[in-house]
Design an enzyme around this catalytic site. Sequence first.
Site, PDB file in Angstrom:
ATOM      1  N   ASP A 100      -3.599  -2.390  -4.124  1.00 17.05           N
ATOM      2  CA  ASP A 100      -5.041  -2.149  -4.427  1.00 17.05           C
ATOM      3  C   ASP A 100      -5.536  -0.960  -5.800  1.00 17.05           C
ATOM      4  OD1 ASP A 100      -4.793  -0.582  -2.650  1.00 17.05           O
ATOM      5  OD2 ASP A 100      -7.096   0.530  -2.383  1.00 17.05           O
ATOM      6  N   GLU A 165      -5.108   1.341   0.044  1.00 19.38           N
ATOM      7  CA  GLU A 165      -5.094   2.870  -0.651  1.00 19.38           C
ATOM      8  C   GLU A 165      -6.793   3.548  -1.231  1.00 19.38           C
ATOM      9  OE1 GLU A 165      -4.156   7.006  -2.797  1.00 19.38           O
ATOM     10  OE2 GLU A 165      -4.913   4.746  -3.354  1.00 19.38           O
TER      11      GLU A 165
HETATM   12 ZN   LIG Z   1      -3.186   5.885  -6.347  1.00 17.21          ZN
END
Ligand SMILES: [Zn+2]
Length: 415
Positions: A100, A165
């Site tokens: 992401d 994340e």
């Molecule tokens: Zn990162």
Amino acid sequence: MTHSDDTTRLLARIEGYRDEMVAFQRDLTAVVALGPDNGGDGEWLRAEFIKERARSFGLDDVMELHAADARVTAGFRPNLLFRVRGRAERPTVWVMAHMDTVPPGELFLWRGDPYVAVVEGDIIVGRGVEDNQQGLTSGLFALRALVEEAVVPATDVCLLLVSDEETGNAFGVEHVLGAAPELFHAEDLIIVPDAGAPEGALLEVAEKSTLWVRFVVRGRQVHASIPAAGINAHRGSATLAVRLDARLHAAFCDEDPLFEPPVSTFEPTKREANVPNVNTVPGEDTFYFDCRLLPTHSIDEVKSVIAEVIREVESGLGVTIEIGYPAELPAAPPTAIDSPVVEVLSDAIRELRGISPVAIGIGGGTVAAVFRRRGLPAVVWATLEETAHSPNEYCRIDNLVADAKVFGRVFARGL
Ligand SMILES: [Zn+2]
């Protein structure tokens, strides 16, 4: 330094991927991967794209560890684990990157479309190209080199690509570690190429505890010309902030040269608006402290010093003070600086670049803490310009290739 034939071939093969790595970065950027908390539909399309490319590279040992998430069209957030078998399974070498990205932010600050990656001389510009597509691409092409050179590493090598994340890790690495803890062993070598310095000389092995404190100071509002008729909450918070600043720094003064900066930090930061006009004594005033503690100081000790100072200010000024903790994150145990992952990675960097890497601790949290809390030694390392989350985020093409070579050297250790 002389390499084994295997290593020499691997490094040459990786160098030969240079243009393909740039093209892969460009293609990856076009497949947007924003989590639902960032207004996106998740990482599914990007994961499919990566799987297809990886298959074409001969990386067909892939395990999928989806995390259910009804907010996205796919119904889940993908996590992919590519494995190349070694002569033995353990200790497994891991490279973990996240799929992401964060949103582009203000579009007018970009030179072009953030999702159309553009090569400008020796850099690639686009959203995600550094955070974390650089690490993802370097790891993937280092793995590809093993397959295409038919090099069987001493032990298994895995590339773990996770979702989520940027918005908390619950559907990413936390899910993977919760769903399949048996994948990881304490003797494994875990590298997270998601932060670093421009020369690639810093290995992040430790972090401080984080404590955010909110103080709501209450007095009695009154006209500023007759202050004795009220209780000034602003005076209360100003007094409290100054005393906390002095007392916390005095009480928690350990130094540890591993960390940058080498001390605990206590900073008054945010302040909320109180009264809108100058001639009113505020009856309420709210401010915050950001505290970063060396692991030798405990969050509870800091809380008790804060409570002591609060009592003094309350009784001295007649205010009441309410306290809250918007963030409270104890430091994960550090990765030992003589652990195998630090040694193997340092050797590879020293050998390929002729520099001496330094292990450091930092004040901000990283995703490596998720591993460290479970007793798994992880190092955060990459060669980065630190343009993550900025407009015109970029990645230096040389870093993309050079970091892949370091991974290749680590994968081929002992050969
Ligand atoms: Zn990162």
